[in-house]
Design an enzyme around this catalytic site. Structure first.
Site, short mmCIF file in Angstrom:
data_model
loop_
_atom_site.label_atom_id
_atom_site.label_comp_id
_atom_site.label_asym_id
_atom_site.label_seq_id
_atom_site.Cartn_x
_atom_site.Cartn_y
_atom_site.Cartn_z
N HIS A 15 4.58 -6.08 -0.47
CA HIS A 15 4.06 -4.88 0.20
C HIS A 15 2.72 -5.28 0.86
O HIS A 15 2.02 -6.16 0.37
CB HIS A 15 3.82 -3.82 -0.88
N ASP B 51 2.47 -6.97 -9.29
CA ASP B 51 2.47 -5.64 -8.69
C ASP B 51 3.63 -4.86 -9.30
O ASP B 51 4.79 -5.10 -8.96
CB ASP B 51 2.62 -5.81 -7.16
N GLN C 288 6.80 -0.72 -8.37
CA GLN C 288 8.21 -0.32 -8.32
C GLN C 288 8.98 -0.68 -9.60
O GLN C 288 10.18 -0.46 -9.66
CB GLN C 288 8.90 -0.96 -7.11
N LYS D 198 4.05 7.23 -8.60
CA LYS D 198 5.42 6.70 -8.50
C LYS D 198 6.16 6.83 -9.82
O LYS D 198 7.34 6.55 -9.91
CB LYS D 198 5.39 5.23 -8.05
N CYS E 299 6.02 -0.74 4.82
CA CYS E 299 4.81 -1.52 4.51
C CYS E 299 5.14 -2.95 4.14
O CYS E 299 4.56 -3.52 3.20
CB CYS E 299 3.99 -0.88 3.40
#
Ligand code: PLP
Length: 404
Positions: free
Chosen positions: A122, A199, A202, A225, A363
């Protein structure tokens, strides 16, 4: 066991209509909807507890502080960190990554040093490092992907050299849905003496993550999220690293003593939390974590995996269907294109049928360039989505396809 209609009642927005059609919300990769317990916790706190946290001697301040610090403990337990000193509240994944880029970059990197990222990152895990590149002259090394959307691990191993200072990779791709083998990748990096930032934007909403089992050095995720409020996120960092990093921002909370001659900094995690924290949002995040934990991350994972398999199967019926991202380990994210129908046209027409999907580059422009496309349509699932909603999506795609 997993009572989907009962679960859906917890999310009032799911019963609304758009353009006179029942909402089918499949843009969960961008943000998830919020259960009542989360929204009510925000209202309750503002109505009955609100006071600035820490340092206050009065009743409300102490109660607000207890809630805020209790939320930190909830996060710690959720990701199995060793200590609450390792849990820093930020505004989200973006701020967490920028914090590491800025502070780690300041302390440990100089011109010519290298950070390994991947082709599927991202923008927040690319541009943060480019800002450091502009300041310090560091270099980015990029792990390429296969056509199926998996990392080339053979190349990854070859990217390490004596200038490698950090690996910063996504746990799950927000475009391809690929679940990267971060545990093995961390072990590889550690064998070279290199720390790793993961990261987790997700991954945290979809399956359980365990900081001690992964052995990662830094981990970032966003509250919104994972069914929590906007404006709150987390940076996990191993204490031994956080102790060695300089502060990110200056201000209240992050200091021990201040004089014009010399200032000393607060202990962890407050050293990285300058200013009034979003203590109401931290309560909301803890409520969201309690909510998913009560359902069970394993059950959420099983439900979403079944939905994803079902959706891929049904979508494959559509003539000209092209899946972008077909990794063996795939999360509840499906990017696709149909024939030469532009992703924007598909997204706009699906919207008019009540189906909310995301379109564009998500993104991840470098990834789009690698794939030779300028965007995809993306359906991303959450714990409250149903097979019936997948059917609406598929019928919608077929209808749009017939129009072209
Ligand atoms: N990383 C990944 C993989 C994402 O999908 C996102 C958001 O879509 C981010 C980082 C940025 O998250 P936020 O905007 O909540 O900071």
């Amino acid at each position: 066991m997993y009572d989907i209609s009962k679960i859906r009642e917890d999310f009032p927005i799911l019963s609304r209509e758009v353009y006179g059609k029942p909402l089918v919300y499949l843009d969960n990769g961008a943000t998830t909807q919020k259960p009542k317990v989360v929204v009510e916790s925000l209202v309750d706190e503002y109505y009955s507890v609100n006071a600035n946290v820490h340092r206050g001697v009065h009743f409300l301040s102490q109660q607000a502080t207890e809630l805020h610090e209790g939320s930190r403990e909830t996060v710690r337990r959720f990701i199995n960190a060793r200590s609450t000193s390792e849990i820093i509240f930020t505004r989200g994944t973006t701020e967490s990554i920028n914090l590491v880029a800025s502070c780690f970059g300041e302390a440990f990197m100089k011109e010519g040093d290298e950070v390994i990222v991947s082709e599927m990152e991202h923008h927040s895990n690319i541009v943060s490092w480019q800002l450091l590149q502009a300041r310090k002259g560091i270099r980015l090394r990029v792990i390429p992907i296969t056509d199926a959307g998996e990392l080339r691990l053979d190349v990854y191993e070859q990217l390490f050299n004596e200038r490698t200072r950090l690996v910063s990779i996504t746990h799950v791709s927000n475009v391809l849905g690929t679940v990267n083998p971060v545990r093995d990748m961390i072990a590889t990096a550690h064998a070279h003496g290199v720390p790793v930032l993961v990261d987790g934007a997700q991954s945290t909403p979809h399956f359980a993550v365990d900081m001690q089992a992964l052995d990662c050095d830094f981990f970032a995720f966003s509250g919104h999220k994972i069914y929590g409020p906007t404006g709150i996120g987390v940076l996990y960092g191993k204490e031994e690293w956080l102790d060695r990093l300089p502060p990110y921002m200056g201000g209240g909370e992050m200091i021990k003593n201040v004089s014009f001659e010399h200032t000393t900094f607060n202990e962890l995690p407050y050293k990285f939390e300058a200013g009034t924290p979003d203590y109401v949002a931290s309560t909301g995040l803890a409520k969201a974590i309690d909510y998913v934990s009560a359902l069970g991350m394993d059950k959420i994972y099983a439900h979403e995996q079944e939905l994803t398999r079902y959706a891929m199967q049904r979508m494959a019926e559509v003539e000209g269907m092209r899946f972008i991202g077909t990794a063996a380990e795939k999360d509840a994210v499906i990017s696709f294109l149909v024939g030469d129908i532009h992703h924007l046209d598909m997204g706009t027409l699906l919207d008019h049928l009540g189906v909310a999907v995301r379109t564009g580059h998500h993104c991840a422009e470098p990834l789009m360039r690698r794939l030779g496309i300028d965007g995809t349509v993306r359906a991303s699932f959450a714990l409250y989505n149903t097979k019936e909603e997948v059917d609406v999506l598929v019928e919608g795609i077929k209808r749009v396809s017939r129009m072209f």
